[in-house]
Design a protein around this motif. Structure first.
Motif, PDB file in Angstrom:
ATOM      1  N   ARG A   2      -6.868  -1.621  -1.003  1.00  0.00           N
ATOM      2  CA  ARG A   2      -5.886  -1.828  -1.771  1.00  0.00           C
ATOM      3  C   ARG A   2      -4.972  -0.257  -2.252  1.00  0.00           C
ATOM      4  NH1 ARG A   2      -4.761  -6.699  -5.539  1.00  0.00           N
ATOM      5  NH2 ARG A   2      -2.771  -6.261  -4.923  1.00  0.00           N
ATOM      6  N   SER A   3      -3.826  -0.128  -2.994  1.00  0.00           N
ATOM      7  CA  SER A   3      -3.260   1.061  -3.318  1.00  0.00           C
ATOM      8  C   SER A   3      -4.058   1.963  -4.103  1.00  0.00           C
ATOM      9  CB  SER A   3      -1.853   0.731  -3.938  1.00  0.00           C
ATOM     10  OG  SER A   3      -2.182  -0.181  -5.354  1.00  0.00           O
ATOM     11  N   ILE A   4      -5.010   1.504  -4.887  1.00  0.00           N
ATOM     12  CA  ILE A   4      -5.759   2.291  -5.873  1.00  0.00           C
ATOM     13  C   ILE A   4      -6.940   3.101  -4.914  1.00  0.00           C
ATOM     14  CG2 ILE A   4      -7.316   0.718  -6.551  1.00  0.00           C
ATOM     15  CD1 ILE A   4      -6.092   3.571  -8.506  1.00  0.00           C
ATOM     16  N   LEU A  26      -7.563   6.470   9.370  1.00  0.00           N
ATOM     17  CA  LEU A  26      -6.329   6.100   8.659  1.00  0.00           C
ATOM     18  C   LEU A  26      -5.916   4.796   9.523  1.00  0.00           C
ATOM     19  CD1 LEU A  26      -4.010   6.782   6.666  1.00  0.00           C
ATOM     20  CD2 LEU A  26      -2.918   8.084   8.362  1.00  0.00           C
ATOM     21  N   VAL A  27      -6.075   4.414  10.450  1.00  0.00           N
ATOM     22  CA  VAL A  27      -5.568   3.179  11.112  1.00  0.00           C
ATOM     23  C   VAL A  27      -6.444   2.193  10.316  1.00  0.00           C
ATOM     24  CG1 VAL A  27      -5.613   1.619  13.037  1.00  0.00           C
ATOM     25  CG2 VAL A  27      -4.706   3.937  13.277  1.00  0.00           C
ATOM     26  N   SER A  28      -7.678   2.341  10.139  1.00  0.00           N
ATOM     27  CA  SER A  28      -8.681   1.296   9.474  1.00  0.00           C
ATOM     28  C   SER A  28      -8.074   1.077   8.230  1.00  0.00           C
ATOM     29  CB  SER A  28     -10.238   2.029   9.551  1.00  0.00           C
ATOM     30  OG  SER A  28     -10.823   1.094   8.802  1.00  0.00           O
ATOM     31  N   LYS A  29      -7.726   2.192   7.488  1.00  0.00           N
ATOM     32  CA  LYS A  29      -7.328   2.035   5.935  1.00  0.00           C
ATOM     33  C   LYS A  29      -5.907   1.141   6.088  1.00  0.00           C
ATOM     34  CE  LYS A  29      -9.553   5.587   4.016  1.00  0.00           C
ATOM     35  NZ  LYS A  29     -10.509   4.730   3.074  1.00  0.00           N
ATOM     36  N   LEU A  30      -5.070   1.237   7.133  1.00  0.00           N
ATOM     37  CA  LEU A  30      -3.621   0.692   7.026  1.00  0.00           C
ATOM     38  C   LEU A  30      -4.338  -1.094   7.360  1.00  0.00           C
ATOM     39  CD1 LEU A  30      -1.933   3.251   9.214  1.00  0.00           C
ATOM     40  CD2 LEU A  30      -1.081   2.253   6.866  1.00  0.00           C
ATOM     41  N   THR A  31      -5.107  -1.214   8.138  1.00  0.00           N
ATOM     42  CA  THR A  31      -5.536  -2.432   8.495  1.00  0.00           C
ATOM     43  C   THR A  31      -6.244  -3.363   7.756  1.00  0.00           C
ATOM     44  OG1 THR A  31      -5.236  -1.374  10.906  1.00  0.00           O
ATOM     45  CG2 THR A  31      -6.341  -3.781  10.688  1.00  0.00           C
ATOM     46  N   ASN A  32      -6.989  -2.681   6.813  1.00  0.00           N
ATOM     47  CA  ASN A  32      -8.037  -3.559   6.065  1.00  0.00           C
ATOM     48  C   ASN A  32      -7.350  -4.048   4.936  1.00  0.00           C
ATOM     49  OD1 ASN A  32     -10.331  -4.223   4.669  1.00  0.00           O
ATOM     50  ND2 ASN A  32     -11.367  -2.426   4.689  1.00  0.00           N
ATOM     51  N   PRO A  33      -7.487  -5.387   4.798  1.00  0.00           N
ATOM     52  CA  PRO A  33      -6.635  -5.855   3.588  1.00  0.00           C
ATOM     53  C   PRO A  33      -7.453  -5.531   2.217  1.00  0.00           C
ATOM     54  CG  PRO A  33      -7.805  -7.558   4.843  1.00  0.00           C
ATOM     55  CD  PRO A  33      -7.919  -6.218   5.746  1.00  0.00           C
ATOM     56  N   ALA A  34      -8.748  -5.120   2.160  1.00  0.00           N
ATOM     57  CA  ALA A  34      -9.552  -4.828   1.061  1.00  0.00           C
ATOM     58  C   ALA A  34      -9.194  -3.415   0.520  1.00  0.00           C
ATOM     59  CB  ALA A  34     -11.016  -4.944   1.401  1.00  0.00           C
ATOM     60  N   VAL A  80       0.915  18.548  -8.586  1.00  0.00           N
ATOM     61  CA  VAL A  80       2.093  17.565  -8.253  1.00  0.00           C
ATOM     62  C   VAL A  80       1.650  16.397  -7.259  1.00  0.00           C
ATOM     63  CG1 VAL A  80       4.349  17.490  -7.221  1.00  0.00           C
ATOM     64  CG2 VAL A  80       3.780  19.081  -8.844  1.00  0.00           C
ATOM     65  N   ALA A  81       0.961  16.875  -6.097  1.00  0.00           N
ATOM     66  CA  ALA A  81       0.723  15.990  -5.224  1.00  0.00           C
ATOM     67  C   ALA A  81      -0.237  14.819  -5.519  1.00  0.00           C
ATOM     68  CB  ALA A  81      -0.004  16.632  -4.091  1.00  0.00           C
ATOM     69  N   LEU A  82      -1.010  15.219  -6.628  1.00  0.00           N
ATOM     70  CA  LEU A  82      -2.171  14.226  -7.226  1.00  0.00           C
ATOM     71  C   LEU A  82      -1.357  13.120  -8.233  1.00  0.00           C
ATOM     72  CD1 LEU A  82      -5.135  16.672  -7.584  1.00  0.00           C
ATOM     73  CD2 LEU A  82      -5.083  14.549  -6.159  1.00  0.00           C
ATOM     74  N   GLY A  83      -0.209  13.664  -8.439  1.00  0.00           N
ATOM     75  CA  GLY A  83       0.616  12.883  -9.669  1.00  0.00           C
ATOM     76  C   GLY A  83       0.311  13.132 -11.065  1.00  0.00           C
ATOM     77  N   TRP A 129      -8.551   8.030  -1.694  1.00  0.00           N
ATOM     78  CA  TRP A 129      -8.901   8.765  -0.533  1.00  0.00           C
ATOM     79  C   TRP A 129      -8.041   9.921  -0.340  1.00  0.00           C
ATOM     80  CZ3 TRP A 129      -5.881   8.621   4.154  1.00  0.00           C
ATOM     81  CH2 TRP A 129      -6.591   9.216   5.119  1.00  0.00           C
ATOM     82  N   ILE A 130      -6.703   9.721  -0.750  1.00  0.00           N
ATOM     83  CA  ILE A 130      -5.702  10.878  -0.399  1.00  0.00           C
ATOM     84  C   ILE A 130      -6.086  12.072  -1.577  1.00  0.00           C
ATOM     85  CG2 ILE A 130      -3.205  11.495  -0.890  1.00  0.00           C
ATOM     86  CD1 ILE A 130      -2.623   8.595   0.197  1.00  0.00           C
ATOM     87  N   GLU A 131      -6.415  11.613  -2.913  1.00  0.00           N
ATOM     88  CA  GLU A 131      -6.849  12.589  -3.765  1.00  0.00           C
ATOM     89  C   GLU A 131      -8.041  13.517  -3.254  1.00  0.00           C
ATOM     90  OE1 GLU A 131      -7.267  10.332  -7.324  1.00  0.00           O
ATOM     91  OE2 GLU A 131      -5.340  10.393  -7.835  1.00  0.00           O
ATOM     92  N   VAL A 132      -9.002  12.767  -2.814  1.00  0.00           N
ATOM     93  CA  VAL A 132     -10.186  13.867  -2.222  1.00  0.00           C
ATOM     94  C   VAL A 132      -9.404  14.717  -1.249  1.00  0.00           C
ATOM     95  CG1 VAL A 132     -12.121  13.857  -0.803  1.00  0.00           C
ATOM     96  CG2 VAL A 132     -11.868  12.022  -2.802  1.00  0.00           C
ATOM     97  N   ARG A 133      -8.685  14.357  -0.367  1.00  0.00           N
ATOM     98  CA  ARG A 133      -8.199  15.123   0.655  1.00  0.00           C
ATOM     99  C   ARG A 133      -7.217  16.176  -0.049  1.00  0.00           C
ATOM    100  NH1 ARG A 133      -7.464  14.466   5.901  1.00  0.00           N
ATOM    101  NH2 ARG A 133      -5.492  15.496   5.898  1.00  0.00           N
ATOM    102  N   ILE A 134      -6.514  15.866  -1.185  1.00  0.00           N
ATOM    103  CA  ILE A 134      -5.579  17.116  -1.726  1.00  0.00           C
ATOM    104  C   ILE A 134      -6.503  18.145  -2.420  1.00  0.00           C
ATOM    105  CG2 ILE A 134      -3.896  17.280  -3.642  1.00  0.00           C
ATOM    106  CD1 ILE A 134      -2.657  14.566  -2.453  1.00  0.00           C
ATOM    107  N   ARG A 135      -7.515  17.590  -3.046  1.00  0.00           N
ATOM    108  CA  ARG A 135      -8.430  18.523  -3.661  1.00  0.00           C
ATOM    109  C   ARG A 135      -8.943  19.550  -2.766  1.00  0.00           C
ATOM    110  NH1 ARG A 135      -9.662  13.731  -7.127  1.00  0.00           N
ATOM    111  NH2 ARG A 135      -8.453  13.878  -9.071  1.00  0.00           N
TER     112      ARG A 135
END
Length: 519
Positions: free
Chosen positions: A425-427, A415-423, A498-501, A432-438
């Motif tokens: 982006r939101s999508i 998670l720190v790596s994803k927060l720090t990496n400018p590449a 719902v969590a997946l939007g 990544w979050i969708e994979v976890r939710i599934r």
């Protein structure tokens, strides 16, 4: 900065009708902030001390000097506290904006004082602006991803009631990742709490010192006027079994705090036969407007000689109410201390606390049992003086760094790596979050489902939605089609949607109960 502090105290005193009392600890923090180039401060002060004044002061100061930070972000664990602090800021200072899923006043954190929940703050720092979520998911835009994160990185961030973020494993892991990211980016940080254990203090000190911060801990001492006033109070504390209503006292202000909504509602219904002149129920399955009205009514009851309030954990922090008698279900020490902060909160000379040892709850059983055992043996315990209870907090919640670091370090590092990496982006974050939710792994709290109630929203668990569905009380649409579950497991799958939007609409068909909420 001290002039802004004095101005804030004066305005709050005029608003709430009290004579300002010196707060040396708060003044010490303000002065230290004035001289620190990069602060990471822990403010350990008991409930009722008035720590929130620090946020108000910093926000007012930012309007006059933005060289240190552009704005203040005040992060809280619960929506109910957000609304209470925001209301006070608007009344006293004339400025404040909230940012919460479903009821945000701003789409970024650009106002002098921004009051938000830990959940919304986390999504925003992940570059997933909650106002643009559906458009990001549809691939139509990036949703101000860099701008949203940048509005945080140019602020001073205050985590209030920080211990709440350390009790749930998932929230704790995300919070620790966010802290590591903020320290990498050199964002000024203040953690405010009444009950932080020394294990966490050592961990946060390591985070701060590794990134070149001025780390300091500010704590109440015996010479503080607040401490001297509290020392003069008498607290009668007992640990009992049985019905909380058996311990209610006529002619006094009574507060019952229980661990579940179901238990709170049942006690409230039984309590109505006691014919108290002022009786109230407040819990988490009420609309935001309903809770706002109840909190406003509690403010008006402040000087009443008799009332009976029955509540869940929603009043543990931030709700300005004082009782003569508190009856509370057993809980871990951090939670109990927050609840005890609602007893003899003002100028009262004494307070009575009854802890119901045999009550069930959503807490770690070992922590609850250890808390009750140590509290039962404690001598000279005072619910508002940290040096009388810190040993219990450490024993229950972690004295050493190794005791509090029982976490998934690989997840935190990712998670720190994803927060720090400018590449990233939101999508990319969203996928990544969708994979976890599934996989059935929510990022933060357990899966919840919003139920539309009279132009408002109440978040409910999948289990409670199943109850509403079986009783024919809700209409559910998934996309444009009616949703019909076969069993309780289907409601969990709906919560994932719902969590997946995905487009899910749940509407309450019956009239909302403005007395008991959604039950």
């Amino acid at each position: 900065m001290i002039s802004a502090y004095k101005e804030v105290v004066k305005k709050l005193a005029e608003l709430k009708g009290f004579k300002p009392e010196p707060r040396p600890l708060t003044e010490e923090v303000i002065k230290a902030l004035d001289s620190s180039e990069l602060p990471f401060f822990l403010v350990r002060a008991p409930t009722g001390y008035g720590k929130t004044v620090i946020s108000y002061t910093l926000a007012l100061h930012s309007l006059r000097d933005a060289s240190f930070y552009d704005h203040v972000i005040h992060v809280l664990p619960m929506r109910a506290i957000v609304e209470d602090i925001d209301m006070t800021a608007k009344e006293a200072l004339g400025f404040s904006k909230t940012k919460m899923m479903g009821s945000s006043e701003e789409f970024m954190h650009l106002f002098p004082l921004n009051v938000t929940t830990a959940d919304t703050f986390t999504w925003d720092i992940l570059k997933l602006n909650t106002k643009r979520y559906s458009l990001i998911k549809a691939g139509k835009e990036f949703g101000y991803d860099y701008l949203t994160q940048a509005s945080i990185l140019t602020s001073i961030v205050i985590f209030d009631e920080a211990h709440f973020l350390l009790e749930d494993r998932r929230i704790k892991e995300v919070f620790l990742a966010v802290l590591r990211f903020l320290t990498k980016e050199k964002v000024p940080i203040i953690l405010m709490t009444a009950t932080l254990s020394n294990g966490y203090r050592k961990l946060f000190q390591e985070y701060a010192r590794n990134s070149g911060y001025d780390f300091d801990v500010f704590e109440l001492n015996e010479n503080d006027p607040f401490a001297r006033r509290e020392l003069s109070k008498e607290f009668e504390i007992s640990i009992e079994t049985g019905n909380p209503l058996d311990f209610v006292e006529r002619g006094r202000r009574n507060l019952i705090i229980v661990n579940t909504v179901r238990r709170a509602v049942q006690i409230y219904k039984n309590a109505k036969s006691l014919r108290f002149g002022n009786i109230m129920l407040i819990h988490g399955r009420m609309t935001a407007e309903h809770k706002r009205q109840l909190i406003e009514k509690l403010r008006k009851w402040k000087n009443n000689e008799e009332f009976l309030v029955i509540a869940t954990q929603v009043v543990e922090a931030g709700v300005d109410v004082s009782a003569d008698v508190m009856i509370t279900d057993a809980a871990p020490m951090n939670s109990l201390l927050q609840r005890f902060g609602r007893v003899a909160r003002y100028g009262e000379g004494k307070g009575k606390i009854v802890v119901i040892r045999d009550a069930d709850g959503p807490y770690d059983v070992e922590k609850v049992q250890k808390t009750i055992s140590l509290l039962d043996k404690a001598e000279n315990f005072h619910p508002r003086l940290p040096w009388t209870y810190q040993e219990i907090v450490d024993a229950v919640h972690g004295r050493k760094k190794v005791e509090v670091l029982k976490v998934n370090r690989a997840f935190i590092g990712t998670l720190v790596s994803k927060l720090t990496n400018p590449a990233e982006r939101s999508i990319h974050i969203l996928k990544w979050i969708e994979v976890r939710i599934r996989r059935g792994e929510p990022l933060l709290r357990d899966f919840l489902i919003p139920v539309e109630v009279e132009n408002d929203v109440v978040l409910v668990s999948p289990e409670f939605l199943w109850k509403l569905w079986k009783n024919g009380e809700v209409k559910v649409l998934r996309g444009n089609a009616p949703w019909i579950p076969a069993n309780k497991n289907d409601t969990y799958e709906l919560a994932k949607c719902v969590a997946l939007g995905e487009p899910v609409k749940v509407v309450l068909k019956r009239e909302y109960d403005w007395e008991c909420g959604l039950v």
